[in-house]
Design an enzyme around this catalytic site. Structure first.
Site, PDB file in Angstrom:
ATOM      1  N   ASN A  38     -19.527 -19.281 -47.119  1.00 37.82           N
ATOM      2  CA  ASN A  38     -20.131 -18.218 -46.319  1.00 37.82           C
ATOM      3  C   ASN A  38     -21.061 -17.312 -47.125  1.00 37.82           C
ATOM      4  OD1 ASN A  38     -20.637 -16.895 -43.982  1.00 37.82           O
ATOM      5  ND2 ASN A  38     -18.627 -15.937 -43.785  1.00 37.82           N
ATOM      6  N   HIS A 123      -5.645 -14.079 -33.914  1.00 39.34           N
ATOM      7  CA  HIS A 123      -6.199 -12.845 -34.483  1.00 39.34           C
ATOM      8  C   HIS A 123      -6.368 -11.773 -33.440  1.00 39.34           C
ATOM      9  CE1 HIS A 123      -7.125 -15.981 -37.311  1.00 39.34           C
ATOM     10  NE2 HIS A 123      -7.312 -15.061 -38.221  1.00 39.34           N
ATOM     11  N   ARG A 148      -1.930 -12.274 -36.200  1.00 39.79           N
ATOM     12  CA  ARG A 148      -2.420 -11.345 -37.213  1.00 39.79           C
ATOM     13  C   ARG A 148      -2.966 -10.111 -36.519  1.00 39.79           C
ATOM     14  NH1 ARG A 148      -7.667 -12.265 -41.097  1.00 39.79           N
ATOM     15  NH2 ARG A 148      -8.718 -11.345 -39.275  1.00 39.79           N
ATOM     16  N   TYR A 160     -12.555  -4.360 -41.902  1.00 42.84           N
ATOM     17  CA  TYR A 160     -12.423  -5.822 -41.862  1.00 42.84           C
ATOM     18  C   TYR A 160     -11.603  -6.267 -40.649  1.00 42.84           C
ATOM     19  CZ  TYR A 160     -10.749 -10.419 -42.160  1.00 42.84           C
ATOM     20  OH  TYR A 160     -10.452 -11.690 -41.793  1.00 42.84           O
ATOM     21  N   ASP A 211      -3.996  -8.735 -42.967  1.00 43.17           N
ATOM     22  CA  ASP A 211      -4.882  -9.056 -44.088  1.00 43.17           C
ATOM     23  C   ASP A 211      -5.447  -7.757 -44.660  1.00 43.17           C
ATOM     24  OD1 ASP A 211      -7.604 -11.527 -44.473  1.00 43.17           O
ATOM     25  OD2 ASP A 211      -6.706 -10.098 -45.891  1.00 43.17           O
ATOM     26  N   HIS A 213      -7.284  -7.714 -47.223  1.00 40.14           N
ATOM     27  CA  HIS A 213      -8.617  -8.139 -47.627  1.00 40.14           C
ATOM     28  C   HIS A 213      -9.058  -7.529 -48.956  1.00 40.14           C
ATOM     29  CE1 HIS A 213     -12.540  -9.987 -46.600  1.00 40.14           C
ATOM     30  NE2 HIS A 213     -11.750 -10.783 -45.890  1.00 40.14           N
ATOM     31  N   GLU A 237      -1.497 -10.122 -46.694  1.00 40.90           N
ATOM     32  CA  GLU A 237      -2.438 -11.024 -47.343  1.00 40.90           C
ATOM     33  C   GLU A 237      -3.446 -10.293 -48.226  1.00 40.90           C
ATOM     34  OE1 GLU A 237      -6.202 -13.749 -45.840  1.00 40.90           O
ATOM     35  OE2 GLU A 237      -4.554 -13.328 -44.464  1.00 40.90           O
ATOM     36  N   GLU A 263      -7.299 -17.548 -50.464  1.00 41.94           N
ATOM     37  CA  GLU A 263      -8.406 -18.123 -49.682  1.00 41.94           C
ATOM     38  C   GLU A 263      -9.682 -18.251 -50.501  1.00 41.94           C
ATOM     39  OE1 GLU A 263     -10.587 -14.649 -47.160  1.00 41.94           O
ATOM     40  OE2 GLU A 263      -8.559 -15.192 -46.502  1.00 41.94           O
ATOM     41  N   ARG A 284      -2.943 -19.598 -49.862  1.00 38.26           N
ATOM     42  CA  ARG A 284      -3.944 -19.702 -48.790  1.00 38.26           C
ATOM     43  C   ARG A 284      -5.119 -20.611 -49.136  1.00 38.26           C
ATOM     44  NH1 ARG A 284      -4.853 -17.905 -44.300  1.00 38.26           N
ATOM     45  NH2 ARG A 284      -6.629 -16.540 -44.678  1.00 38.26           N
ATOM     46  N   HIS A 313      -6.283 -21.044 -45.202  1.00 39.50           N
ATOM     47  CA  HIS A 313      -7.362 -20.257 -44.629  1.00 39.50           C
ATOM     48  C   HIS A 313      -8.007 -21.063 -43.505  1.00 39.50           C
ATOM     49  CE1 HIS A 313     -11.528 -18.207 -45.594  1.00 39.50           C
ATOM     50  NE2 HIS A 313     -10.884 -17.549 -44.649  1.00 39.50           N
ATOM     51  N   ASP A 317     -15.861 -19.347 -40.509  1.00 37.38           N
ATOM     52  CA  ASP A 317     -16.868 -19.888 -41.424  1.00 37.38           C
ATOM     53  C   ASP A 317     -16.403 -21.170 -42.098  1.00 37.38           C
ATOM     54  OD1 ASP A 317     -15.837 -18.513 -44.328  1.00 37.38           O
ATOM     55  OD2 ASP A 317     -15.455 -17.349 -42.534  1.00 37.38           O
ATOM     56  N   GLU A 340      -3.990 -20.794 -40.364  1.00 37.85           N
ATOM     57  CA  GLU A 340      -4.854 -19.819 -39.696  1.00 37.85           C
ATOM     58  C   GLU A 340      -5.752 -20.554 -38.694  1.00 37.85           C
ATOM     59  OE1 GLU A 340      -8.091 -16.256 -40.631  1.00 37.85           O
ATOM     60  OE2 GLU A 340      -7.477 -17.592 -42.261  1.00 37.85           O
ATOM     61  N   TRP A 403     -15.192  -5.879 -50.479  1.00 35.17           N
ATOM     62  CA  TRP A 403     -15.207  -5.993 -49.025  1.00 35.17           C
ATOM     63  C   TRP A 403     -14.016  -6.751 -48.570  1.00 35.17           C
ATOM     64  CZ3 TRP A 403     -15.577 -10.297 -45.797  1.00 35.17           C
ATOM     65  CH2 TRP A 403     -15.622  -9.936 -44.403  1.00 35.17           C
TER      66      TRP A 403
HETATM   67  C1  CS2 Z   1     -10.464 -13.660 -43.890  1.00 33.53           C
HETATM   68  C2  CS2 Z   1     -11.778 -14.299 -43.601  1.00 33.53           C
HETATM   69  O1  CS2 Z   1      -9.579 -15.069 -42.246  1.00 33.53           O
HETATM   70  C3  CS2 Z   1      -9.334 -14.414 -43.245  1.00 33.53           C
HETATM   71  O2  CS2 Z   1      -8.205 -14.331 -43.750  1.00 33.53           O
HETATM   72  O3  CS2 Z   1     -10.147 -13.236 -45.111  1.00 33.53           O
HETATM   73  O4  CS2 Z   1     -12.179 -13.864 -42.357  1.00 33.53           O
HETATM   74  C4  CS2 Z   1     -12.859 -14.009 -44.616  1.00 33.53           C
HETATM   75  O5  CS2 Z   1     -13.239 -12.692 -44.565  1.00 33.53           O
HETATM   76  C5  CS2 Z   1     -14.052 -14.900 -44.350  1.00 33.53           C
HETATM   77  O6  CS2 Z   1     -13.645 -16.218 -44.317  1.00 33.53           O
HETATM   78  C6  CS2 Z   1     -15.128 -14.709 -45.414  1.00 33.53           C
HETATM   79  O7  CS2 Z   1     -16.132 -15.605 -45.245  1.00 33.53           O
HETATM   80 MG    MG Z   2      -8.083 -13.293 -45.520  1.00 35.50          MG
END
Ligand code: CS2
Ligand code: MG
Length: 403
Positions: A38, A123, A148, A160, A211, A213, A237, A263, A284, A313, A317, A340, A403
């Site tokens: 991504n 989600h 989630r 996020y 998450d 993140h 996560e 991930e 992940r 993961h 994307d 996921e 991020w």
């Molecule tokens: C995230 C993703 O799904 C998740 O757990 O961490 O949405 C992540 O932000 C994206 O795959 C980044 O490209």
């Molecule tokens: Mg994640």
């Protein structure tokens, strides 16, 4: 012996960018592999086109392990997201071909089914805790056993995991990185309230995940894990950035909330200490960014020795090609935890016809030979690439952050 005769890289954007490798053998068997990274898609496409594909033509398509080692050791500059995503695409396409040649769905080649289906998590997100819980109720009604929860944070314009759309979330939404503002203090106040409200509304017979993140320090993550213990999360996560795996020792000292990470991991070496010291409960890493099915199986076998389960993961994307490969892996791997499942848009699904299916909170890869997914090249060509970046984060004082 079927040789690799043709290989091509397809870049398409049916709603979001995807990079797909197609390999064809001298016997006319075709395999596909996802190579989407991504926000850096063209880097992998170039790595494949300019450096990998010339080495593949004429090789025995059945020699997956040898080709994996050739691309990993032979690169000299091993590991890293671009290299391991390129290797993953080749590996996945060759496993697809092997399944088709054997006329078996891939999970059968990976040792057969270890379960009837693959539990996935959905989600639920919203601008407020109330809105998030209301959407989570919707997921529970659809049969999801794991959900989630991500909610907006009062005082922050965006955060996020909170999307404008009820079901679809795509963070890479601009042709230059959007700069968001982050505040840990504001966030830490919201999350325990969200899970308290969720348990009140949803009860205890559903798994809840969150998450972070990569946005906390180890001691902040320890405190959050502690604050969330009453709500019995399935996992917390990416609580901290995993660049320094020792950070997780501090979190473990203070909370029993299960931890998931990986991930953005590209190889078993990224996960070794965390797994070996049992500092995490779920790994992940996934097919497309961790060197394909061949390498992910290694990571999972190592994790199994230390009671760590898989939690691959599966964000939007990661293309339907990766979703299919992940479900074959998930159905067969002994130490499976959860998968996921972030839905793709109809536009994406049309470009990637697939055999996998969803029912009552679980998925199955289907019984088609190989992966059971393909790319419609004509339709894909109608969706040209559009540059898109993931956002970045700054703290309220302007400091660059994760991020
Ligand atoms: C995230 C993703 O799904 C998740 O757990 O961490 O949405 C992540 O932000 C994206 O795959 C980044 O490209
Ligand atoms: Mg994640």
């Amino acid at each position: 012996m079927a040789k690799i005769e043709r290989a091509r890289v397809l870049v398409t954007c049916p709603g979001r960018n995807f990079v797909t490798l197609v390999i064809e053998t001298s016997d006319g068997v075709r395999g596909v592999g996802d190579a989407t990274l991504n926000g850096r898609e063209l880097a992998v496409a170039a790595y494949l086109n300019d450096h990998v594909l010339p080495c593949l033509i004429g090789r025995d398509a059945q020699r997956i392990e040898d080709i994996w080692q050739f691309l990993y050791r032979g690169a000299y500059w091993r590991r890293g997201p671009v290299t391991m995503t390129a290797i993953a695409a080749v590996d996945t396409a060759l496993w697809d071909i092997k399944g088709k040649v054997a006329a078996l769905p891939l999970y059968q080649l990976l040792g057969g089914a270890s379960r009837e289906s693959v539990m996935v998590y959905g989600h639920a997100n919203g601008n407020s805790a109330e809105e998030t819980v209301e959407r989570a109720l919707d997921y529970k009604q659809q049969g999801y056993k794991a959900i989630r929860l991500q909610s907006g944070v009062p005082g922050l314009a965006s955060t996020y995991g909170v999307s404008k759309d009820r079901y679809f979330y795509e963070p890479a939404d601009a042709d230059l990185p959007t700069e968001n503002v982050w505040s840990t203090e504001k966030y830490m106040r919201v999350v325990p309230e969200l899970f308290a409200a969720a348990r009140d509304a949803l009860g205890w017979d559903v798994h809840l995940l969150h998450d972070v993140h990569h946005r906390l320090t180890p001691i902040e993550a320890a405190r959050l894990g502690n604050d969330l213990e009453p709500y019995r999360l399935f996992w917390l996560e990416d609580a901290v950035v995993a660049d320094n795996p020792e950070s997780f020792r501090l979190i473990r000292q203070h909370t029993t909330t299960p931890l998931a990470v990986g991930e953005i991991f590209n190889s078993i070496w990224d996960a070794k200490l965390l797994i070996q010291e049992q500092l995490i409960d779920y790994i992940r890493a996934t097919v497309v960014h961790a060197g394909g099915i061949t390498h992910l199986r290694r990571i999972a076998s190592f994790a199994d020795m230390f009671n760590v389960r898989t939690g691959c993961h599966g964000a939007t994307d990661l293309s339907p090609v990766t979703m299919a490969a992940a479900l074959h892996f998930d159905l067969s791997v002994p130490n499976f935890g959860v998968q996921e499942y972030m839905r793709h848009t109809e536009e994406t699904d049309a470009v990637f016809p697939h055999a996998y299916s969803f029912e009552n909170g679980a998925m199955h890869p289907g019984e088609a030979p190989g992966l059971g997914v393909d790319i419609d090249e004509k339709l894909a060509a109608k969706h040209p690439y559009r540059r898109a970046y993931l956002p970045v984060n700054r703290l309220e004082d302007g400091t660059m952050f994760n991020w």
